[in-house]
Scaffold this motif. Sequence first.
Motif, PDB file in Angstrom:
ATOM      1  N   PHE A   1       0.825  -1.214   0.000  1.00 44.21           N
ATOM      2  CA  PHE A   1       0.000   0.000   0.000  1.00 44.21           C
ATOM      3  C   PHE A   1       0.859   1.264   0.000  1.00 44.21           C
ATOM      4  O   PHE A   1       0.465   2.300   0.517  1.00 44.21           O
ATOM      5  N   GLY A   2       2.063   1.153  -0.531  1.00 43.55           N
ATOM      6  CA  GLY A   2       2.950   2.306  -0.619  1.00 43.55           C
ATOM      7  C   GLY A   2       3.502   2.760   0.718  1.00 43.55           C
ATOM      8  O   GLY A   2       4.111   3.826   0.826  1.00 43.55           O
ATOM      9  N   LYS A   3       3.316   1.979   1.788  1.00 40.82           N
ATOM     10  CA  LYS A   3       3.728   2.397   3.136  1.00 40.82           C
ATOM     11  C   LYS A   3       4.894   1.564   3.690  1.00 40.82           C
ATOM     12  O   LYS A   3       5.842   2.105   4.219  1.00 40.82           O
ATOM     13  N   ILE A   4       4.757   0.208   3.645  1.00 45.27           N
ATOM     14  CA  ILE A   4       5.726  -0.661   4.314  1.00 45.27           C
ATOM     15  C   ILE A   4       6.238  -1.706   3.331  1.00 45.27           C
ATOM     16  O   ILE A   4       5.494  -2.194   2.484  1.00 45.27           O
ATOM     17  N   ASN A   5       7.482  -2.013   3.433  1.00 41.70           N
ATOM     18  CA  ASN A   5       8.106  -3.009   2.579  1.00 41.70           C
ATOM     19  C   ASN A   5       7.451  -4.376   2.836  1.00 41.70           C
ATOM     20  O   ASN A   5       7.216  -4.752   3.990  1.00 41.70           O
ATOM     21  N   ILE A   6       7.163  -5.140   1.781  1.00 42.75           N
ATOM     22  CA  ILE A   6       6.491  -6.440   1.906  1.00 42.75           C
ATOM     23  C   ILE A   6       7.325  -7.425   2.723  1.00 42.75           C
ATOM     24  O   ILE A   6       6.785  -8.208   3.500  1.00 42.75           O
ATOM     25  N   ILE A   7       8.638  -7.400   2.593  1.00 49.56           N
ATOM     26  CA  ILE A   7       9.507  -8.288   3.369  1.00 49.56           C
ATOM     27  C   ILE A   7       9.389  -7.957   4.858  1.00 49.56           C
ATOM     28  O   ILE A   7       9.301  -8.850   5.697  1.00 49.56           O
ATOM     29  N   ASP A   8       9.379  -6.664   5.171  1.00 50.37           N
ATOM     30  CA  ASP A   8       9.234  -6.254   6.573  1.00 50.37           C
ATOM     31  C   ASP A   8       7.871  -6.687   7.132  1.00 50.37           C
ATOM     32  O   ASP A   8       7.769  -7.136   8.276  1.00 50.37           O
ATOM     33  N   ALA A   9       6.828  -6.584   6.320  1.00 49.51           N
ATOM     34  CA  ALA A   9       5.487  -6.985   6.758  1.00 49.51           C
ATOM     35  C   ALA A   9       5.431  -8.482   7.037  1.00 49.51           C
ATOM     36  O   ALA A   9       4.856  -8.919   8.045  1.00 49.51           O
ATOM     37  N   LEU A  10       6.055  -9.283   6.176  1.00 49.09           N
ATOM     38  CA  LEU A  10       6.091 -10.736   6.406  1.00 49.09           C
ATOM     39  C   LEU A  10       6.897 -11.077   7.660  1.00 49.09           C
ATOM     40  O   LEU A  10       6.515 -11.970   8.416  1.00 49.09           O
TER      41      LEU A  10
END
Length: 148
Positions: free
Chosen positions: A11-20
């Motif tokens: 969503f343009g906010k947080i890196n997908i790797i960081d979210a996982l």
Amino acid sequence: MPVIDDKGRLFGKINIIDALAILFVLAVIVAGVALVTGGDNSTSKTSTQTVVFDIGQQPQYIIDAIEEGSVEKEAIVAVKNKTVIPAKRTDIPLNCTDQVRLTVALTVSETADGLPMFKGERLYIGRQVRLDLWTTIVNGTVVTLRSQ
């Protein structure tokens, strides 16, 4: 706005790797809490069952120490009946009886399948159980199980 942008951000906010990584850490914490607190315990409810134990040959002083009535120790509620069958054979010592049977009320838990559990182990006919009756401790074999 796309779910994952061209820079790999959710969503343009947080890196997908960081979210996982954050989701993985949260899953580990939840699993740890469930493990420590017991999580979904397989025993669901408790009930009182009447169980007949054969405690075999016992010296008279052990028989005298077993009192009928309320015990309220651990999961043992009461000794309802003590049946002593006198020895008829000559090869049995004079201070022992041939057979002693105890009818005991126990607090048992039930598994999700409805199987009775006593002190964390399944209760079934033929199982050896150690009974702490306050005044004495005896080992007995389960002969009969009855719900109250």
